[in-house]
Scaffold this active site. Sequence first.
Site, PDB file in Angstrom:
ATOM      1  N   GLU A   1       0.815  -1.222   0.000  1.00 14.32           N
ATOM      2  CA  GLU A   1       0.000   0.000   0.000  1.00 14.32           C
ATOM      3  C   GLU A   1       0.852   1.278   0.000  1.00 14.32           C
ATOM      4  OE1 GLU A   1      -4.217  -0.539   1.811  1.00 14.32           O
ATOM      5  OE2 GLU A   1      -2.747  -0.953   3.382  1.00 14.32           O
TER       6      GLU A   1
ATOM      7  N   HIS B   1      -0.420   5.712   7.815  1.00 12.90           N
ATOM      8  CA  HIS B   1      -1.551   4.825   7.514  1.00 12.90           C
ATOM      9  C   HIS B   1      -1.612   3.757   8.593  1.00 12.90           C
ATOM     10  CE1 HIS B   1      -4.335   2.053   5.829  1.00 12.90           C
ATOM     11  NE2 HIS B   1      -3.418   1.143   5.552  1.00 12.90           N
TER      12      HIS B   1
END
Length: 258
Positions: free
Chosen positions: A99, A118
């Site tokens: 990601e 994140h």
Amino acid sequence: MIRSIGIALLMVVCTGAQQSVGPIPRQTILAELVAANRILANEGVMDSYGHVSMRDPGNPGSFFLSRDIPPGNVSAADILQYDLDGNAIAAGNASSYSERFIHSEIYRARPDVMAVVHAHSQEVIPFAATGIPLQPLFHMAAFLGVGIPVFDPRDAGSSGDLSVRSPAMGKSLAATLGAKPGLLMRGHGMVLVGPSLHVAVARSYYMNANAQLQVQSAQLGGTSKVHYLDADETMKASPVDNYERAWAWWKQRAEKGK
Ligand SMILES: [Zn+2]
């Protein structure tokens, strides 16, 4: 000496990505990012997943991010440099977070952003799931008052795995973020950004704390009776030191392992 480097780094990361910066030793940047990883793990914002990155102040078209390991285990040797296409520079055999495009596409879209977090924080999951907006309950989370959007991977063409594993998905997430300080990812977690690494980390911590307080407040009094910060308070209530005291305390705790 350490204090002067810290102040210089803070000044650099607050000036914005487009500005030329003086020399900051690479090892200083990596040490900051190691501390951010350890803090986020130690304070319970991240578990074995999640990642935090920092734009390279001297080369705004790149950023630093650990290889694919738990944040609590990150050391300087684990940190790679990436371009804004999400390609690792001189990665060798190290594997990357799938990601990483969350980071690369936010840095591409937001020149003001110097750090990205994140996390799969369980505290915020109910808000994206129900559509009930996060709202600031205390001054440390006043930044929530501008509104925290929700990114739904389905709307971005996700096949159903709820992750951001491509530049296209990253672009969609960055578009949802817009100019905001963070967003929620339905069925997944959250993303926080900041004009400095310290602010991005602190926003992550305090968004989690606010989510817990908001659930508790709703349970106590019902949503109609909860007093959130108003627009004026939202503008005025942010910590005057940009969370620097919190950063120093969390770093000390992480170094001591408590
Ligand atoms: Zn994730």
